[in-house]
Design a protein around this motif. Structure first.
Motif, PDB file in Angstrom:
ATOM      1  N   ASP A 191     -18.360  23.532  19.673  1.00 45.64           N
ATOM      2  CA  ASP A 191     -17.145  23.853  19.226  1.00 45.64           C
ATOM      3  C   ASP A 191     -16.834  23.021  17.988  1.00 45.64           C
ATOM      4  O   ASP A 191     -16.699  21.750  18.181  1.00 45.64           O
ATOM      5  N   MET A 192     -16.911  23.633  16.977  1.00 45.61           N
ATOM      6  CA  MET A 192     -16.781  22.901  15.642  1.00 45.61           C
ATOM      7  C   MET A 192     -15.632  23.401  14.771  1.00 45.61           C
ATOM      8  O   MET A 192     -15.453  24.564  14.835  1.00 45.61           O
ATOM      9  N   ALA A 193     -15.317  22.480  13.906  1.00 49.51           N
ATOM     10  CA  ALA A 193     -14.698  22.857  12.660  1.00 49.51           C
ATOM     11  C   ALA A 193     -15.249  24.394  11.891  1.00 49.51           C
ATOM     12  O   ALA A 193     -16.385  24.144  11.523  1.00 49.51           O
ATOM     13  N   GLY A 194     -14.424  25.359  11.619  1.00 49.17           N
ATOM     14  CA  GLY A 194     -15.106  26.429  11.180  1.00 49.17           C
ATOM     15  C   GLY A 194     -15.613  27.601  11.995  1.00 49.17           C
ATOM     16  O   GLY A 194     -16.049  28.591  11.643  1.00 49.17           O
ATOM     17  N   ALA A 195     -15.913  26.967  13.371  1.00 49.35           N
ATOM     18  CA  ALA A 195     -16.742  27.900  14.326  1.00 49.35           C
ATOM     19  C   ALA A 195     -16.050  27.380  15.665  1.00 49.35           C
ATOM     20  O   ALA A 195     -16.934  27.033  16.452  1.00 49.35           O
ATOM     21  N   ALA A 196     -14.730  27.437  15.714  1.00 59.11           N
ATOM     22  CA  ALA A 196     -14.183  26.821  16.959  1.00 59.11           C
ATOM     23  C   ALA A 196     -14.597  27.653  18.275  1.00 59.11           C
ATOM     24  O   ALA A 196     -14.628  28.991  18.209  1.00 59.11           O
ATOM     25  N   MET A 197     -14.441  27.196  19.462  1.00 57.93           N
ATOM     26  CA  MET A 197     -14.628  27.557  20.762  1.00 57.93           C
ATOM     27  C   MET A 197     -13.642  26.996  21.508  1.00 57.93           C
ATOM     28  O   MET A 197     -13.500  25.997  22.060  1.00 57.93           O
ATOM     29  N   ALA A 198     -12.632  27.979  22.068  1.00 54.00           N
ATOM     30  CA  ALA A 198     -11.583  27.386  22.770  1.00 54.00           C
ATOM     31  C   ALA A 198     -11.907  27.142  24.089  1.00 54.00           C
ATOM     32  O   ALA A 198     -12.897  27.594  24.429  1.00 54.00           O
ATOM     33  N   PRO A 199     -11.169  26.160  24.760  1.00 60.81           N
ATOM     34  CA  PRO A 199     -11.633  25.718  26.082  1.00 60.81           C
ATOM     35  C   PRO A 199     -11.599  26.761  27.124  1.00 60.81           C
ATOM     36  O   PRO A 199     -12.366  26.592  27.951  1.00 60.81           O
ATOM     37  N   ALA A 200     -10.912  27.803  27.035  1.00 60.23           N
ATOM     38  CA  ALA A 200     -10.566  29.118  27.985  1.00 60.23           C
ATOM     39  C   ALA A 200     -12.113  29.781  27.822  1.00 60.23           C
ATOM     40  O   ALA A 200     -12.956  30.089  28.749  1.00 60.23           O
ATOM     41  N   LEU A 201     -12.646  29.925  26.525  1.00 61.21           N
ATOM     42  CA  LEU A 201     -14.059  30.616  26.014  1.00 61.21           C
ATOM     43  C   LEU A 201     -15.228  29.696  26.769  1.00 61.21           C
ATOM     44  O   LEU A 201     -15.987  30.339  27.416  1.00 61.21           O
ATOM     45  N   LEU A 202     -15.015  28.381  26.629  1.00 63.22           N
ATOM     46  CA  LEU A 202     -16.331  27.393  27.156  1.00 63.22           C
ATOM     47  C   LEU A 202     -16.163  27.556  28.682  1.00 63.22           C
ATOM     48  O   LEU A 202     -17.356  27.598  29.361  1.00 63.22           O
ATOM     49  N   ALA A 203     -15.123  27.525  29.219  1.00 64.12           N
ATOM     50  CA  ALA A 203     -15.028  27.470  30.679  1.00 64.12           C
ATOM     51  C   ALA A 203     -15.360  28.935  31.079  1.00 64.12           C
ATOM     52  O   ALA A 203     -16.288  29.201  32.133  1.00 64.12           O
ATOM     53  N   ASP A 204     -15.130  30.164  30.509  1.00 62.61           N
ATOM     54  CA  ASP A 204     -15.708  31.552  30.743  1.00 62.61           C
ATOM     55  C   ASP A 204     -17.178  31.535  30.714  1.00 62.61           C
ATOM     56  O   ASP A 204     -17.631  32.167  31.796  1.00 62.61           O
TER      57      ASP A 204
END
Length: 297
Positions: free
Chosen positions: A137-150
């Motif tokens: 999860d990084m600037a310009g290519a973010a991954m929301a916590p909900a997506l990480l958990a899913d």
């Protein structure tokens, strides 16, 4: 079952280049030894290593050299992200063959890509390998916590997250709440919120390598229960850390100059194009290195 044992200090290697932009493999091997002397638990080859500036043959040569030099003493994580799923799967399979212990992938940097396609990208890569995967999860290519958990709950190989979208503390808290034990969280972003991430459940950190021994000492103090000493030590080095947290391009020059001053690199060039810091930054670097006593380890 993927290896869930990764924890601790996993600095991202700098790539040693000469002025012509050629990789100096002797310096790369020296950097791995420097990291091991500094007490790291693993190393990463990633964007901070200018992996996006390497051709495919160079990627393979670099990973092979790092794995060979590490010789099982520390873990090696290889960034295998690419614009397409086919490329990412190819790089991931190659990393497995060449001895990487894990891979790291950020979402494809495609403007406006729907979340459903990002999700499918990660699932397809995870199903192609038995290596543990760091979701970045990084600037310009973010991954929301909900997506990480899913994703972590959808495939057991998606079991690590490197959380770098600033500010990170709230993202750590939310990811931990949503994902529970399915994700092991690592920090990054050169330790801007290093201690705050530890307090929110980080099991490791993937910062720049220039001061990896200081990162390890801070880690040890924190885990020994002396948070005040850990914070004091980390705060002492913040002016120097700030200098190699400059915009991309400039940070490579500074980080490599520190490694050169510490006797690790013979030269201190990034692969161009990379904007060079002005003379004032180098004067500040000289003063800080002298004041903090940053010497070879």
């Amino acid at each position: 079952m993927p290896d869930r044992s990764f924890s601790g200090v996993f600095p991202i290697l700098q790539m040693p280049f000469n002025e012509a932009g050629e990789i100096i493999f002797e310096d790369l091997r020296a950097e791995v030894e420097y990291a091991i002397r500094g007490g790291v638990h693993g190393v990463g080859i990633a964007y901070g290593s200018e992996v996006n500036k390497l051709d495919d043959h160079e990627r393979d040569e670099v990973l092979s050299a790092v794995v060979d030099q590490a010789n099982g003493r520390i873990k090696v994580v290889m960034n295998t992200g690419a614009p397409s799923t086919v490329q990412t799967i190819h790089y991931t399979r190659t990393a497995k063959v060449l001895g990487a212990d894990a891979v790291m992938i950020a979402p494809p940097a495609i403007a406006g890509i729907p979340g459903s396609l990002v999700r499918q990208h990660f699932i397809d890569v995870a199903e192609s390998t038995d290596l543990p995967i760091y979701m970045q999860d990084m600037a310009g290519a973010a991954m929301a916590p909900a997506l990480l958990a899913d994703l972590a709950q959808a495939n057991e190989n998606l079991c690590y997250a490197k959380i770098e979208t600033l500010p990170t503390p709230n993202r750590f808290s939310e990811t931990a709440e949503l994902a529970g034990d399915s994700i092991s969280m690592f920090g990054g972003a050169n330790g801007v919120f290093f201690l705050e991430e530890l307090r929110r459940g980080a099991v490791g950190t993937m910062q720049g390598i220039a001061l990896c021994d200081i990162v390890r000492k801070t880690w040890d103090l924190y885990h020994a229960g002396d948070e005040i000493a850990a914070e004091r030590l980390w705060n002492d080095y913040q002016p120097l850390v700030k200098l190699y947290t400059l915009a991309e391009g400039q940070l490579y020059w500074v980080a490599k100059e520190i490694l050169k001053r510490r006797g690790v690199f013979s030269e201190a060039y990034p692969r161009l194009p990379a904007v060079k810091p002005d003379a004032g930054i180098y004067r500040e670097l000289d003063a800080l290195i002298e004041r903090l006593g940053v010497a070879a380890i």
